[in-house]
Motif scaffolding. Structure first.
Motif, PDB file in Angstrom:
ATOM      1  N   UNK A 120       0.851  -1.196   0.000  1.00 14.75           N
ATOM      2  CA  UNK A 120       0.000   0.000   0.000  1.00 14.75           C
ATOM      3  C   UNK A 120       0.884   1.242   0.000  1.00 14.75           C
ATOM      4  N   UNK A 121       1.005   1.878  -1.174  1.00 21.21           N
ATOM      5  CA  UNK A 121       1.823   3.081  -1.297  1.00 21.21           C
ATOM      6  C   UNK A 121       1.095   4.343  -0.828  1.00 21.21           C
ATOM      7  N   UNK A 122      -0.158   4.190  -0.439  1.00 21.98           N
ATOM      8  CA  UNK A 122      -0.930   5.330   0.049  1.00 21.98           C
ATOM      9  C   UNK A 122      -0.990   5.383   1.569  1.00 21.98           C
ATOM     10  N   UNK A 123      -0.158   4.599   2.225  1.00 18.84           N
ATOM     11  CA  UNK A 123      -0.289   4.465   3.673  1.00 18.84           C
ATOM     12  C   UNK A 123      -0.015   5.783   4.395  1.00 18.84           C
ATOM     13  N   UNK A 124       0.829   6.645   3.834  1.00 18.26           N
ATOM     14  CA  UNK A 124       1.080   7.944   4.475  1.00 18.26           C
ATOM     15  C   UNK A 124      -0.151   8.834   4.439  1.00 18.26           C
ATOM     16  N   UNK A 125      -1.107   8.512   3.568  1.00 20.82           N
ATOM     17  CA  UNK A 125      -2.341   9.292   3.471  1.00 20.82           C
ATOM     18  C   UNK A 125      -3.524   8.507   4.025  1.00 20.82           C
ATOM     19  N   UNK A 126      -3.276   7.524   4.856  1.00 19.60           N
ATOM     20  CA  UNK A 126      -4.332   6.766   5.503  1.00 19.60           C
ATOM     21  C   UNK A 126      -4.514   5.379   4.935  1.00 19.60           C
ATOM     22  N   UNK A 127      -3.975   5.134   3.730  1.00 21.80           N
ATOM     23  CA  UNK A 127      -4.077   3.809   3.117  1.00 21.80           C
ATOM     24  C   UNK A 127      -5.263   3.696   2.187  1.00 21.80           C
ATOM     25  N   UNK A 128      -5.039   3.064   1.032  1.00 20.89           N
ATOM     26  CA  UNK A 128      -6.127   2.858   0.070  1.00 20.89           C
ATOM     27  C   UNK A 128      -6.604   1.414   0.034  1.00 20.89           C
ATOM     28  N   UNK A 129      -6.040   0.565   0.899  1.00 20.77           N
ATOM     29  CA  UNK A 129      -6.508  -0.807   1.089  1.00 20.77           C
ATOM     30  C   UNK A 129      -7.108  -0.883   2.485  1.00 20.77           C
ATOM     31  N   UNK A 130      -8.324  -1.379   2.581  1.00 17.79           N
ATOM     32  CA  UNK A 130      -9.045  -1.315   3.859  1.00 17.79           C
ATOM     33  C   UNK A 130      -8.328  -2.056   4.974  1.00 17.79           C
ATOM     34  N   UNK A 131      -7.601  -3.102   4.655  1.00 17.65           N
ATOM     35  CA  UNK A 131      -6.933  -3.906   5.678  1.00 17.65           C
ATOM     36  C   UNK A 131      -5.537  -3.379   6.029  1.00 17.65           C
ATOM     37  N   UNK A 132      -5.120  -2.278   5.445  1.00 20.94           N
ATOM     38  CA  UNK A 132      -3.779  -1.742   5.691  1.00 20.94           C
ATOM     39  C   UNK A 132      -3.690  -1.025   7.026  1.00 20.94           C
ATOM     40  N   UNK A 133      -2.477  -0.994   7.556  1.00 16.70           N
ATOM     41  CA  UNK A 133      -2.127  -0.174   8.710  1.00 16.70           C
ATOM     42  C   UNK A 133      -0.631   0.112   8.610  1.00 16.70           C
ATOM     43  N   UNK A 134      -0.177   1.265   9.121  1.00 16.62           N
ATOM     44  CA  UNK A 134       1.246   1.606   8.966  1.00 16.62           C
ATOM     45  C   UNK A 134       2.156   0.600   9.661  1.00 16.62           C
ATOM     46  N   UNK A 135       3.250   0.261   8.987  1.00 17.35           N
ATOM     47  CA  UNK A 135       4.269  -0.607   9.567  1.00 17.35           C
ATOM     48  C   UNK A 135       5.610   0.134   9.532  1.00 17.35           C
ATOM     49  N   UNK A 136       6.662  -0.528   9.985  1.00 16.33           N
ATOM     50  CA  UNK A 136       7.987   0.080  10.030  1.00 16.33           C
ATOM     51  C   UNK A 136       8.978  -0.815   9.304  1.00 16.33           C
ATOM     52  N   UNK A 137      10.167  -0.280   9.052  1.00 16.14           N
ATOM     53  CA  UNK A 137      11.184  -1.088   8.406  1.00 16.14           C
ATOM     54  C   UNK A 137      11.660  -2.223   9.319  1.00 16.14           C
ATOM     55  N   UNK A 138      11.539  -2.040  10.642  1.00 18.20           N
ATOM     56  CA  UNK A 138      11.899  -3.126  11.561  1.00 18.20           C
ATOM     57  C   UNK A 138      10.871  -4.253  11.511  1.00 18.20           C
ATOM     58  N   UNK A 139       9.610  -3.898  11.396  1.00 12.67           N
ATOM     59  CA  UNK A 139       8.519  -4.880  11.309  1.00 12.67           C
ATOM     60  C   UNK A 139       7.624  -4.475  10.137  1.00 12.67           C
ATOM     61  N   UNK A 140       8.068  -4.775   8.918  1.00 11.88           N
ATOM     62  CA  UNK A 140       7.413  -4.191   7.744  1.00 11.88           C
ATOM     63  C   UNK A 140       6.116  -4.851   7.310  1.00 11.88           C
ATOM     64  N   UNK A 141       5.844  -6.054   7.760  1.00 18.09           N
ATOM     65  CA  UNK A 141       4.685  -6.772   7.231  1.00 18.09           C
ATOM     66  C   UNK A 141       3.786  -7.311   8.339  1.00 18.09           C
ATOM     67  N   UNK A 142       2.563  -7.585   7.959  1.00 18.40           N
ATOM     68  CA  UNK A 142       1.628  -8.334   8.794  1.00 18.40           C
ATOM     69  C   UNK A 142       0.733  -9.129   7.850  1.00 18.40           C
ATOM     70  N   UNK A 143       0.025 -10.089   8.400  1.00 15.73           N
ATOM     71  CA  UNK A 143      -0.786 -10.998   7.583  1.00 15.73           C
ATOM     72  C   UNK A 143      -2.249 -10.880   7.976  1.00 15.73           C
ATOM     73  N   UNK A 144      -3.100 -10.730   6.988  1.00 20.10           N
ATOM     74  CA  UNK A 144      -4.551 -10.736   7.189  1.00 20.10           C
ATOM     75  C   UNK A 144      -5.140 -11.825   6.299  1.00 20.10           C
ATOM     76  N   UNK A 145      -5.717 -12.846   6.920  1.00 17.67           N
ATOM     77  CA  UNK A 145      -6.364 -13.942   6.185  1.00 17.67           C
ATOM     78  C   UNK A 145      -5.436 -14.551   5.128  1.00 17.67           C
ATOM     79  N   UNK A 146      -4.168 -14.717   5.512  1.00 20.42           N
ATOM     80  CA  UNK A 146      -3.207 -15.355   4.621  1.00 20.42           C
ATOM     81  C   UNK A 146      -2.563 -14.433   3.598  1.00 20.42           C
TER      82      UNK A 146
END
Length: 374
Positions: A266-292
């Protein structure tokens, strides 16, 4: 004029506000440039290279801010830097005030001036400094997506590239923005089958003329998403609306149509995100998983390629800084509309009309009060 280039303190923001070649253009015009020690080190610009360009190295941000009046940064000041800012400072940076009204109020409280790179608009209506950042992150989105598609990262084990007799990866990009177009071109040139979606048919037509033949364009609607998402390996959302919160173009339900192990960037995360399941992450913990589905939602991605990104930023910034160095900041604002378009705050007053409306604050029209400029 005394310019200052501090160390960027935002985590993983490794770029530097000005490369040595830009510094040289300032010093040879008779201006003084101060560089905080090691400010450019991660971008491969050592202290001695800045000294060869005519800069003086200072040991701390306190000394830099105390002497310089024009501060060349990459990202907005952090709260710990606020106490260093004086009313006679002008700060050049990417601010993104529309998504951070608290920052705008903080800068107003310091009574300083802010030149926002993302607001600079040329005669054609393009935003060259904002576009630069989007070009870089569009390409990085494909790189990061390719990495997390590897099985040891939980991905589908799909190669973004060519292998004999193997079906190419499918990359879907939401948004015919600058970032979306650069992501599409990068993925297509790597060998992927690419689908670029947008709600505006004219934008898609314009984008199509700039892209390789293995990029298909589609209007973004539910039927098309249902058709292509079940076989999508990498989804990049890059709506990139200027000066506003990002609209959600991929719902939670639509994310569930992706196959397990697919990656969402999600490249729109600085503006709130354009994917409903997105949330800001960091370079230390860059990813999370939603429903696989793996989600990569790191703001400020360009900071991880500082050598390339710092040089590119200075290349685009150079003509603006030369004008400023030759004519003075206030005089350039008076005579150059493109330069003026980057002025967000002047001496603590909102100098961008759209930002003033957004914050419900008075608009300070610089040209009407130019006799008051310093």
């Amino acid at each position: 004029m005394i310019f200052g280039i501090p160390v960027e303190i935002l985590t993983h923001e490794n770029r530097v506000g000005a490369a040595p070649f830009l510094v040289k253009e300032l010093t040879k015009r008779g201006h003084q440039v101060l560089v905080e020690s090691k400010a450019g080190e991660i971008s491969h610009y050592r202290n001695e290279v800045y000294e060869q360009a005519g800069a003086a190295i200072v040991p701390s941000p306190d000394k830099l801010y105390a002497q310089a009046k024009f501060i060349l940064k990459v990202r907005e000041p952090r709260p710990v830097e606020y106490e260093l800012i004086r009313a006679d400072h002008t700060i050049f940076a990417y601010f993104h005030f529309f998504n951070n009204p608290d920052l705008a109020h903080a800068m107003m409280n310091e009574c300083c001036s802010c030149f926002a790179y993302e607001m600079v608009t040329d005669e054609e209506g393009s935003r060259p400094l904002l576009g630069l950042d989007r070009q870089i992150v569009g390409q990085l989105a494909v790189q990061q997506g390719a990495y997390y598609l590897q099985t040891h990262k939980g991905g589908r084990g799909i190669l973004i590239g060519n292998a004999p007799g193997v079906s190419p990866a499918k990359v879907v990009i939401m948004g015919a923005s600058v970032a979306g177009i650069y992501a599409a071109r990068y993925a297509a040139n790597s060998g992927a089958d690419v689908y670029l979606l947008d709600s505006d048919s004219q934008d898609l037509q314009n984008a199509k003329s700039m892209l390789p033949p293995n990029v298909d364009t589609l209007i973004s609607h539910e039927q098309n998403l249902k058709k292509i998402f079940p076989t999508t390996d990498l989804l990049i959302s890059a709506v990139q609306k200027e000066d506003e919160i990002a609209p959600v173009v991929v719902s939670k339900e639509a994310v569930s149509w992706l196959p397990e192990g697919a990656v969402v960037v999600d490249l729109d995360i600085e503006r709130g995100g354009s994917v409903e399941t997105s949330k800001p992450t960091t370079h230390e913990n860059p990813t999370f998983v939603v429903d696989g589905i793996i989600h990569y939602c790191v703001p400020g991605m360009a900071g991880v390629v500082p050598a390339s990104a710092s040089e590119a930023l200075s290349n685009v910034l150079l003509p603006y800084m030369i004008k400023c160095a030759e004519n003075g900041f206030a005089e350039t604002l008076k005579t150059d509309g493109e330069f003026l378009s980057g002025l967000a705050i002047y001496e603590g007053r909102i100098a961008n009309e759209k930002l003033a409306r957004e914050l419900n604050l008075p608009f300070y029209q610089f040209k009407e009060y130019s006799d008051d400029t310093r």
